[in-house]
Write a protein that holds these residues in place. Sequence first.
Motif, mmCIF file in Angstrom:
data_model
loop_
_atom_site.group_PDB
_atom_site.id
_atom_site.type_symbol
_atom_site.label_atom_id
_atom_site.label_comp_id
_atom_site.label_asym_id
_atom_site.label_seq_id
_atom_site.Cartn_x
_atom_site.Cartn_y
_atom_site.Cartn_z
ATOM 1 N N HIS A 199 -5.887 7.903 -3.365
ATOM 2 C CA HIS A 199 -4.694 7.624 -3.574
ATOM 3 C C HIS A 199 -4.049 6.370 -2.946
ATOM 4 O O HIS A 199 -4.262 6.110 -1.821
ATOM 5 C CB HIS A 199 -3.548 8.752 -3.313
ATOM 6 C CG HIS A 199 -4.098 9.950 -3.650
ATOM 7 N ND1 HIS A 199 -3.416 10.548 -4.974
ATOM 8 C CD2 HIS A 199 -4.835 11.243 -3.258
ATOM 9 C CE1 HIS A 199 -3.840 11.828 -5.149
ATOM 10 N NE2 HIS A 199 -4.748 12.197 -4.183
ATOM 11 N N GLU A 200 -3.434 5.400 -3.573
ATOM 12 C CA GLU A 200 -2.973 4.224 -2.966
ATOM 13 C C GLU A 200 -1.657 4.639 -2.372
ATOM 14 O O GLU A 200 -0.799 5.336 -3.107
ATOM 15 C CB GLU A 200 -2.615 2.980 -4.341
ATOM 16 C CG GLU A 200 -2.155 1.852 -3.873
ATOM 17 C CD GLU A 200 -2.034 0.728 -4.527
ATOM 18 O OE1 GLU A 200 -1.081 -0.193 -4.524
ATOM 19 O OE2 GLU A 200 -2.972 0.639 -5.485
ATOM 20 N N VAL A 201 -1.438 4.078 -1.122
ATOM 21 C CA VAL A 201 -0.416 4.407 -0.371
ATOM 22 C C VAL A 201 0.494 3.296 0.031
ATOM 23 O O VAL A 201 1.818 3.407 0.314
ATOM 24 C CB VAL A 201 -0.676 5.165 0.742
ATOM 25 C CG1 VAL A 201 -1.401 6.546 0.857
ATOM 26 C CG2 VAL A 201 -1.618 4.410 1.885
ATOM 27 N N SER A 202 0.026 2.159 -0.143
ATOM 28 C CA SER A 202 0.893 1.078 0.192
ATOM 29 C C SER A 202 0.127 -0.341 -0.114
ATOM 30 O O SER A 202 -0.925 -0.320 -0.206
ATOM 31 C CB SER A 202 1.075 1.071 1.893
ATOM 32 O OG SER A 202 1.788 -0.008 2.118
ATOM 33 N N ARG A 203 0.890 -1.348 -0.082
ATOM 34 C CA ARG A 203 0.405 -2.691 -0.614
ATOM 35 C C ARG A 203 0.926 -3.548 0.541
ATOM 36 O O ARG A 203 2.180 -3.596 0.816
ATOM 37 C CB ARG A 203 0.694 -3.343 -1.953
ATOM 38 C CG ARG A 203 0.101 -2.754 -2.844
ATOM 39 C CD ARG A 203 -1.076 -3.476 -3.253
ATOM 40 N NE ARG A 203 -1.839 -2.978 -4.295
ATOM 41 C CZ ARG A 203 -2.834 -3.700 -5.351
ATOM 42 N NH1 ARG A 203 -3.029 -4.688 -4.839
ATOM 43 N NH2 ARG A 203 -3.364 -3.191 -6.133
ATOM 44 N N LEU A 204 0.281 -4.289 1.572
ATOM 45 C CA LEU A 204 0.685 -5.251 2.531
ATOM 46 C C LEU A 204 0.435 -6.578 2.269
ATOM 47 O O LEU A 204 -0.537 -6.976 1.632
ATOM 48 C CB LEU A 204 -0.011 -4.750 3.808
ATOM 49 C CG LEU A 204 0.214 -3.277 4.310
ATOM 50 C CD1 LEU A 204 -0.784 -2.985 5.489
ATOM 51 C CD2 LEU A 204 1.424 -2.912 4.568
ATOM 52 N N PRO A 205 1.270 -7.442 2.809
ATOM 53 C CA PRO A 205 0.876 -8.896 2.740
ATOM 54 C C PRO A 205 -0.139 -9.312 3.124
ATOM 55 O O PRO A 205 -0.863 -9.185 3.973
ATOM 56 C CB PRO A 205 2.332 -9.591 3.503
ATOM 57 C CG PRO A 205 3.072 -8.518 3.869
ATOM 58 C CD PRO A 205 2.381 -7.089 3.875
ATOM 59 N N LYS A 206 -0.510 -10.420 2.474
ATOM 60 C CA LYS A 206 -2.024 -10.959 2.766
ATOM 61 C C LYS A 206 -2.282 -11.586 4.204
ATOM 62 O O LYS A 206 -3.131 -11.609 4.800
ATOM 63 C CB LYS A 206 -2.213 -12.141 1.704
ATOM 64 C CG LYS A 206 -3.797 -12.896 1.828
ATOM 65 C CD LYS A 206 -4.769 -11.728 1.344
ATOM 66 C CE LYS A 206 -6.216 -12.502 1.261
ATOM 67 N NZ LYS A 206 -7.169 -11.521 0.774
ATOM 68 N N ASN A 207 -0.984 -12.126 4.597
ATOM 69 C CA ASN A 207 -1.103 -12.559 6.058
ATOM 70 C C ASN A 207 -1.222 -11.717 7.087
ATOM 71 O O ASN A 207 -1.522 -12.081 8.321
ATOM 72 C CB ASN A 207 0.172 -13.612 6.294
ATOM 73 C CG ASN A 207 1.511 -12.683 6.171
ATOM 74 O OD1 ASN A 207 1.574 -11.497 5.943
ATOM 75 N ND2 ASN A 207 2.652 -13.229 6.430
ATOM 76 N N LEU A 208 -1.343 -10.517 7.007
ATOM 77 C CA LEU A 208 -1.474 -9.354 7.841
ATOM 78 C C LEU A 208 -2.979 -9.145 7.762
ATOM 79 O O LEU A 208 -3.349 -8.175 8.776
ATOM 80 C CB LEU A 208 -0.764 -8.198 7.539
ATOM 81 C CG LEU A 208 0.901 -8.465 7.554
ATOM 82 C CD1 LEU A 208 1.321 -6.928 7.277
ATOM 83 C CD2 LEU A 208 1.363 -8.602 9.126
ATOM 84 N N GLN A 209 -3.811 -9.535 6.850
ATOM 85 C CA GLN A 209 -5.155 -9.264 6.609
ATOM 86 C C GLN A 209 -6.064 -9.326 8.161
ATOM 87 O O GLN A 209 -6.620 -8.440 8.523
ATOM 88 C CB GLN A 209 -5.790 -9.881 5.782
ATOM 89 C CG GLN A 209 -7.337 -9.523 5.473
ATOM 90 C CD GLN A 209 -7.936 -10.032 4.298
ATOM 91 O OE1 GLN A 209 -7.228 -9.929 3.067
ATOM 92 N NE2 GLN A 209 -9.056 -10.657 4.428
ATOM 93 N N ALA A 210 -5.842 -10.584 8.650
ATOM 94 C CA ALA A 210 -6.642 -10.815 9.729
ATOM 95 C C ALA A 210 -6.415 -9.994 11.064
ATOM 96 O O ALA A 210 -7.348 -9.639 11.787
ATOM 97 C CB ALA A 210 -6.620 -12.598 10.295
ATOM 98 N N GLY A 211 -5.191 -9.955 11.214
ATOM 99 C CA GLY A 211 -4.612 -9.167 12.320
ATOM 100 C C GLY A 211 -4.982 -7.643 12.433
ATOM 101 O O GLY A 211 -5.493 -7.082 13.219
#
Length: 586
Positions: free
Chosen positions: A243-255
């Motif tokens: 189940h998809e629960v959320s979509r987060l901004p791309k700039n959070l990926q590395a962190g």
Amino acid sequence: MTLSSQPSTELDLHTQRRALARVGGVQGLSPLARFLLQDGVVSEENLRRASEEQRRTNIPLSRILIEHRLVDEAVLGKLLAARLGLEYIDLSRLSIDASASSLISRPLAVKHEMIPIGFREMRVVVASADPNNVQGIDDLRAFFRREIVLVVAARSAVLATINRLVGSASDGVEASAAAAAEVAETAQDKTTANLREIAEEGPIVKLVNATIAQAVNERASDIHVEPQADGIRLRHRIDGVLHEVSRLPKNLQAGIISRIKIMADLNIAERRVPQDGRVSGVIGGRQIDLRVATLPTNYGEKVVLRVLENATAMRGLDELGFLPESLEIYRKSFRKPYGTILVTGPTGSGKSTTLYATLNILNSGEKNLITVEDPVEYRIPGINQVQVNVKAGLTFASALKSILRSDPDIVMVGEIRDQETATIAIELALTGHLVLSTLHTNDAASTPARLIEMGVEPYLVSSALDCIVAQRLARRLCDNCKIAYEPSLAELKNVSWDAFSDDAPKVIHRPGGCGICANTGYQGRFAIHEVMPITDVMERMIAANANSHEIRAQAAKEGMVPMKFAGLRQVLKGKTSLEEILRIVA
């Protein structure tokens, strides 16, 4: 003022009318008071005094009744729900959506004693002990800027949930992401030192912790962190379905990915090859282990966290879904001093859980139990568990060779993957040891052929095998909302019911949908098993290289319950649905 703590169980019509007159008549009573009188839940004297206290203190009548123990809060909640046409839920059995509970501020939740627990379409599901709190409903509707669905719950459960979730470390993924994004915006440098600094910032740490807490709270078995072209997709596998629960901004990926790798003690500078690690901790008072696996993709590293709860390893065999006769056959096989027992099925079918439940029974001070696993999923006191390390030269095969010199009584091999491992495991069984392992096959009857295909001689397979258990995981129908119905002949024909039974069932169940099961109709899973003991006749057939169809036919003659029929037995018990059996068993 003294209130009697003995609530009445029944009031006749004359008593009700007299009580109404004393308290001030029907027009002067709140809807709750009228309901309680009409249903005979509270005596007239107690209701009169409670209503006087309500007018004097302005405290809700329901809270006064509960605090003075004049009515059980669960009884009161169910009465209110039934009278108002609302749903009553048990919050202690509910997986609460952390992204919903994070929507509300603590002061607002405490003020109105309400908490959002999930979503239905575009509406927020809110739990409250007082559904007559019109001001609270209006305040939350304005605060969320969307419509709400009200459900009723016990007051103590609502307050406990507010204390546990609102304003705590699990503020929710969406709320934490906003603060983390601000940190990520300032980080343009992607050097290792800079990534470590970002990953250890409070907002990033809080976001990752909230993500894990939400998954554990939702009973997820896996957390998927998936980089996409325009962001990060978070998905949870719940009861076997993603189940998809959320979509987060791309700039959070590395962190986010660096934070998870630091937690799992992985190399954050290495992004070109897969890595595996492990994280342990306490979440919501429960000891949880996370098995972490990274995989390089074209948009960055995908991370999957397998949630391993230690309580799972301590489950008994009778909790796993075995039919009584199948469990008895299996018990006889692992009580023997030697032989090979194989548990088969696809990845994620509960094979390890079955083996650990078996080891818990066999674990005693009189026996030397050794396991070889990749990785060690659950740590069990009293058992010698060996972690495979291919880089260091410790493979399944090399570990098994060493185990032979360690005086074992029982050996568990995490998985038979190649000819060398299979041959050594078979030889262990033939030299007086009990060997338990797993194998990837579709059913029990095809397992001997799979071992022979690996290169093990047929006569060795026939001599060493003692029992084969094939299994799948089926979703359990939610007891709160499952719907009874009479199946059509077309439905029964679709699952070959006539081969299973001559009698068509009058009533079976299908999934409904409610707040407890997040509108899926299912809550939790159990295993469906096919247990095939190796008899003398079957031993000769395997040695003669008989095919799986011949072995399956002989097993059926000797009383083996095929997996589909085991599933249909569970349908008759109301544990699962026909649709679910078709989904997992061809």
